[in-house]
Enzyme design. Structure first.
Site, PDB file in Angstrom:
ATOM      1  CE  LYS A  13      -2.022  -0.616   4.000  1.00 36.14           C
ATOM      2  NZ  LYS A  13      -1.541  -2.331   4.491  1.00 36.14           N
ATOM      3  NE  ARG A  88      -4.003  -0.930  10.060  1.00 34.80           N
ATOM      4  CZ  ARG A  88      -2.833  -0.584   9.233  1.00 34.80           C
ATOM      5  NH1 ARG A  88      -3.454   0.932   9.290  1.00 34.80           N
ATOM      6  NH2 ARG A  88      -2.012  -0.902   9.212  1.00 34.80           N
ATOM      7  NE  ARG A 127       8.111  -2.736   5.706  1.00 37.12           N
ATOM      8  CZ  ARG A 127       6.992  -2.941   5.507  1.00 37.12           C
ATOM      9  NH1 ARG A 127       5.830  -3.091   4.498  1.00 37.12           N
ATOM     10  NH2 ARG A 127       6.369  -3.315   7.248  1.00 37.12           N
ATOM     11  NE  ARG A 139       6.487   0.100  10.451  1.00 39.38           N
ATOM     12  CZ  ARG A 139       5.228  -0.324   9.672  1.00 39.38           C
ATOM     13  NH1 ARG A 139       5.491  -0.076   8.431  1.00 39.38           N
ATOM     14  NH2 ARG A 139       4.446  -0.511   9.697  1.00 39.38           N
ATOM     15  NE  ARG A 150       2.234  -4.619  11.175  1.00 35.94           N
ATOM     16  CZ  ARG A 150       3.464  -4.164  10.468  1.00 35.94           C
ATOM     17  NH1 ARG A 150       4.440  -5.221  11.017  1.00 35.94           N
ATOM     18  NH2 ARG A 150       3.856  -3.940   9.945  1.00 35.94           N
TER      19      ARG A 150
HETATM   20  P1  ADP Z   1       1.631  -1.362   8.303  1.00 34.64           P
HETATM   21  O1  ADP Z   1       0.625  -1.214   6.910  1.00 34.64           O
HETATM   22  O2  ADP Z   1       2.210  -2.357   7.466  1.00 34.64           O
HETATM   23  O3  ADP Z   1       0.487  -2.486   9.521  1.00 34.64           O
HETATM   24  P2  ADP Z   1       1.441   0.939   9.038  1.00 34.64           P
HETATM   25  O4  ADP Z   1       2.849   1.600   9.293  1.00 34.64           O
HETATM   26  O5  ADP Z   1      -0.410   1.548   8.263  1.00 34.64           O
HETATM   27  O6  ADP Z   1       1.734  -0.637   8.638  1.00 34.64           O
HETATM   28  O7  ADP Z   1       0.820   1.090  10.398  1.00 34.64           O
HETATM   29  C1  ADP Z   1       1.002   0.791  11.533  1.00 34.64           C
HETATM   30  C2  ADP Z   1       0.482   0.390  12.370  1.00 34.64           C
HETATM   31  O8  ADP Z   1       0.229   1.782  13.361  1.00 34.64           O
HETATM   32  C3  ADP Z   1      -0.174  -0.146  12.989  1.00 34.64           C
HETATM   33  O9  ADP Z   1       0.124  -1.329  12.868  1.00 34.64           O
HETATM   34  C4  ADP Z   1      -1.500   0.406  13.932  1.00 34.64           C
HETATM   35  O10 ADP Z   1      -1.014  -0.453  15.144  1.00 34.64           O
HETATM   36  C5  ADP Z   1      -0.913   1.789  14.029  1.00 34.64           C
HETATM   37  N1  ADP Z   1      -1.930   2.298  12.759  1.00 34.64           N
HETATM   38  C6  ADP Z   1      -2.050   2.358  11.387  1.00 34.64           C
HETATM   39  N2  ADP Z   1      -3.461   2.849  10.869  1.00 34.64           N
HETATM   40  C7  ADP Z   1      -3.632   2.804  12.350  1.00 34.64           C
HETATM   41  C8  ADP Z   1      -5.740   3.203  12.072  1.00 34.64           C
HETATM   42  N3  ADP Z   1      -6.224   2.961  11.054  1.00 34.64           N
HETATM   43  N4  ADP Z   1      -6.210   2.549  13.022  1.00 34.64           N
HETATM   44  C9  ADP Z   1      -5.839   1.879  14.052  1.00 34.64           C
HETATM   45  N5  ADP Z   1      -4.190   1.942  14.217  1.00 34.64           N
HETATM   46  C10 ADP Z   1      -3.513   2.095  12.856  1.00 34.64           C
END
Ligand code: ADP
Length: 194
Positions: A13, A88, A127, A139, A150
């Site tokens: 994404k 999400r 990655r 990260r 996740r």
């Molecule tokens: P990925 O898509 O690789 O899981 P992201 O960078 O999008 O990684 O998100 C990392 C973390 O940030 C998630 O595992 C969550 O804890 C938090 N997060 C990101 N976006 C949201 C969201 N829309 N709602 C709740 N938590 C979020």
């Protein structure tokens, strides 16, 4: 144009949203990046989010909806924006509908990157090694254990958004197992029709 990217962690994404953002000159709103910035800045939101992110859980719907709502009021979002990592949960999708309705706006399309989940852990490991090779920090939630968590959270809380957006007639599926450039080309084609 308002575009939502959907797909499990590691689906691509962020990579695809960055490509479209540069090509079409519309901002990429990544809630993951915004939360990591809040943590780095030591803000209240950052302090609340850190432990939750590190264990692979989701930050509260209210917190993320709040940061997205504030961000899309900025002038660079006037002609559109890409959402990467939000919504999400079904509740977040309802919140987004309300936020957009309040501003007289609407989602143009939702792009689902469809990937083979078995390949995602391999992608994660690449990655991690690429980040290390570049000398970048890995990260804190990019380790196999948290990643599995996740993925589970995605299946449970985010995957229901696929039928939700399908029912609204805005969902487009893209084969995310193709090479990066082929995925980008598919997305470009779909957005031209949106
Ligand atoms: P990925 O898509 O690789 O899981 P992201 O960078 O999008 O990684 O998100 C990392 C973390 O940030 C998630 O595992 C969550 O804890 C938090 N997060 C990101 N976006 C949201 C969201 N829309 N709602 C709740 N938590 C979020």
């Amino acid at each position: 144009m308002i575009v939502v990217f959907l797909g499990p962690p590691g689906a691509g994404k962020g990579t695809q949203a960055a490509y479209i953002s540069a090509k079409r000159d519309i901002p990429q709103l990544s809630t993951g990046d915004m939360l990591r910035a809040a943590i780095a800045a030591g803000s209240d939101v950052g302090r609340q989010a850190k432990a939750i992110i590190d264990r692979g859980d989701l930050v509260s719907d209210e917190i993320v909806a709040g940061i997205v709502s504030e961000r899309i009021d900025m002038s660079d979002c006037e002609s559109g924006f890409l959402l990467d990592g939000f919504p999400r949960t079904i509740e977040q999708a309802h919140m987004l509908d309300r936020i957009l309705a309040g501003k007289g706006r609407d989602i143009s399309c939702v792009l689902e990157l469809v990937v083979d989940e078995g390949a995602l852990v391999d992608r994660l490991n690449s990655r991690i090694s690429e980040a290390k090779a570049r000398g970048d920090e890995v990260r804190s939630d990019d380790n196999v254990e948290t990643f599995q968590k996740r993925l589970g959270v995605y299946q449970e809380q985010t995957a229901p958004l696929v039928p939700f957006y399908e029912a609204k007639g805005v969902l487009k599926k893209i084969d995310g197992m193709q090479p990066v450039e082929a995925v980008s080309a598919d997305i470009d084609r779909i957005l031209d029709e949106c």
